[in-house]
Design a protein around this motif. Structure first.
Motif, short mmCIF file in Angstrom:
data_model
loop_
_atom_site.label_atom_id
_atom_site.label_comp_id
_atom_site.label_asym_id
_atom_site.label_seq_id
_atom_site.Cartn_x
_atom_site.Cartn_y
_atom_site.Cartn_z
N GLU A 196 9.10 4.44 -2.80
CA GLU A 196 9.79 5.15 -3.89
C GLU A 196 10.94 4.29 -4.39
OE1 GLU A 196 10.77 9.34 -3.21
OE2 GLU A 196 9.64 9.18 -1.36
N PHE A 197 11.03 4.17 -5.70
CA PHE A 197 12.05 3.30 -6.31
C PHE A 197 12.92 4.06 -7.29
CE2 PHE A 197 8.45 0.37 -5.59
CZ PHE A 197 9.08 -0.72 -5.02
N PHE A 198 14.18 3.58 -7.40
CA PHE A 198 15.03 3.89 -8.55
C PHE A 198 14.89 2.70 -9.49
CE2 PHE A 198 17.69 5.68 -4.95
CZ PHE A 198 17.36 7.00 -5.20
N VAL A 199 14.82 2.97 -10.79
CA VAL A 199 14.82 1.88 -11.78
C VAL A 199 16.14 1.98 -12.54
CG1 VAL A 199 13.65 0.85 -13.76
CG2 VAL A 199 12.31 2.08 -12.03
N CYS A 226 15.17 5.85 -14.39
CA CYS A 226 14.03 6.68 -14.00
C CYS A 226 13.66 6.37 -12.55
CB CYS A 226 12.82 6.45 -14.91
SG CYS A 226 12.06 4.83 -14.75
N GLU A 227 12.74 7.16 -12.00
CA GLU A 227 12.22 6.90 -10.65
C GLU A 227 10.73 6.62 -10.77
OE1 GLU A 227 14.06 9.31 -7.30
OE2 GLU A 227 14.36 10.65 -9.00
N ILE A 228 10.27 5.66 -9.99
CA ILE A 228 8.83 5.37 -9.93
C ILE A 228 8.42 5.20 -8.46
CG2 ILE A 228 8.75 4.25 -12.21
CD1 ILE A 228 8.61 1.54 -10.85
N SER A 229 7.13 5.26 -8.22
CA SER A 229 6.65 5.00 -6.86
C SER A 229 5.40 4.12 -6.95
CB SER A 229 6.34 6.30 -6.12
OG SER A 229 5.47 7.10 -6.87
N VAL A 230 5.19 3.38 -5.89
CA VAL A 230 3.99 2.53 -5.83
C VAL A 230 3.24 2.88 -4.55
CG1 VAL A 230 3.09 0.18 -5.68
CG2 VAL A 230 5.03 0.67 -7.17
N LEU A 231 1.96 3.21 -4.72
CA LEU A 231 1.09 3.47 -3.57
C LEU A 231 0.36 2.17 -3.27
CD1 LEU A 231 -0.42 6.65 -5.19
CD2 LEU A 231 1.12 6.69 -3.22
#
Ligand code: AMP
Length: 407
Positions: free
Chosen positions: A270-273, A204-209
């Motif tokens: 932005e990340f790939f997990v 999945c993809e996640i993001s951290v602000l």
């Protein structure tokens, strides 16, 4: 052209006074799109004046601004007028030429600084900067010829993503290479300094602000889960339905990045997990981000208010999630392209597709509609978004998707 800005360092210091800019002051934004518009709405709510600099008349941000300077980013006189008319400048778009930001910074504080923009404007520079700091990124190679690309494919294998080093966003300037037989054709399409990167088989993809204030304080939001369609964000959920260990890793990396940048303002990482639960940085956005739109309703402090607090030298606001939320983007594709909209258009103007059925989408009392004031819908163009809060992020996702479907 003057010299390039230096690379950001953790010790970078804002050369301007650290006195807070209080309501009544004037915030300037470079860039005139929807992110500027939502920054402007937050600024107005807090009692700030708001001035927009950008090339387009009737732009989304201009509708909520006290004043817009419509000019090219190379227009030094216009930049000077802009910088003199505001107390602080921030950015809604990372492709603002770093030289324009540097010029403004000689007159007014620009936060984040031109050094961060300069780093961000070249994927290779950005990836090398991350790699040098041992931050996790997918394996990549620099490519500036077909021979480089062939060598990269030998070393990394396929599938690969070939991405232009500069001026890319939302998947623009990217080619997916699934087989070595596609190398020539992929290079024909890019023909510019680029990176070849392994195609990550992400779970999945996640993001951290994450925001950093003038005093170095940091505030981090719950990670957001993101789904893309055609490389454009489609759906976001907060909290992200991923393991706590993944969240801990992502949050720690995001904090390391913003501290290493020493930037003031809001950053989205932005990340790939991966299936093994490892996080890899896809890219940095040193600005408010599409995946943070749901913070308007879902968090104590929206990403837009947070950016303003940071750049004005105010204490950062709480990032606490009030209720699980989901956001669905509304692209121009949701307009009715097959309907004949010409009947309502004067003959001289090209026919516009019929608008979506807003009333149907709004029958769900939980769904909030945001439209960006763009007159012309186009396929793939971000026109607005829907947000819903619910007891669970998946329930909220069902609500926004059902509302979008009803359009
Ligand atoms: P970008 O413009 O680089 O953020 O890419 C937009 C989207 O394309 C990402 O959010 C991913 O869904 C996809 N993408 C980009 N690079 C890769 C990669 N190396 N591996 C897998 N998917 C990718």
């Amino acid at each position: 052209m003057s010299a390039s800005p230096p690379s950001p360092t953790a010790t970078a210091v804002d050369a301007h006074a650290v006195k807070p800019i209080l309501p009544g002051g004037v915030i300037g934004v470079m860039g005139d799109g929807q992110l500027g518009r939502m920054l402007g709405l937050a600024a107005r709510r807090m009692g700030y004046g708001f001035v927009v600099f950008g090339p387009e008349a009737d732009s989304p941000a201009s509708h909520v601004a006290d004043h817009q300077i419509i000019a090219d980013y190379a227009d030094r006189d216009a930049l000077t007028r802009f910088a003199r008319s505001v107390d602080v400048i921030t950015l809604e778009f990372e492709n603002v030429p770093a030289q324009a930001a540097m010029h403004c910074a000689t007159i007014t504080p620009v936060r984040p600084g031109p050094d961060v923009l300069h780093l961000k404007q070249d994927r290779l520079r950005e990836k090398n900067w991350l790699l040098q700091r041992d931050l996790p990124v997918p394996e990549f190679r620099a490519v500036s010829s077909i021979d480089d690309l062939r060598a990269a494919a030998r070393q990394l294998g396929t599938p690969l993503m070939l991405k232009r080093a500069s001026w890319g966003y939302d998947g623009k300037g990217q080619v997916r290479i699934t087989d070595p037989s596609e190398l020539n054709e992929a290079w024909e399409q890019i023909q510019a300094p680029a990176i070849a990167e392994v195609l990550v088989p992400f779970a999945c993809e996640i993001s951290v602000l994450v925001a950093r204030g003038l005093n170095g304080n940091i505030a981090i939001y719950e990670p957001v889960w993101n789904r893309h369609r055609n490389q454009i964000l489609d759906l976001s959920l907060m909290p992200a339905p991923v393991d706590a260990a993944v969240k801990t890793q992502a949050v720690a990396v995001a904090q390391q990045v913003i501290e290493a940048l020493g930037m003031v303002g809001l950053l989205c990482v932005e990340f790939f997990v991966t299936a093994e639960g490892q996080v890899l940085i896809n890219e940095l956005a040193p600005r408010v981000h599409n995946s943070g739109h749901l913070t308007i309703e879902a968090c104590v402090t929206s990403q837009f208010e947070q950016q303003l607090r940071a750049v004005c030298g105010l204490p950062l606001g709480h990032t606490t999630l009030i209720q699980p939320a989901a956001m669905a983007n509304l692209l121009g594709d949701v307009w009715h392209w097959d309907a004949d909209g010409s009947a309502s258009s004067p003959a001289a103007r090209p026919a516009l597709p019929a608008p979506p059925n807003w009333a149907a989408a709004l029958t769900s009392a939980a769904v909030k509609l945001h439209l960006y004031g763009k007159a012309e819908p186009r396929r793939g163009r971000k026109m607005g978004h829907l947000t819903a809060l619910a007891s669970d992020a998946q329930v909220a996702a069902d609500l926004v998707q059902a509302a979008r479907q009803a359009l």
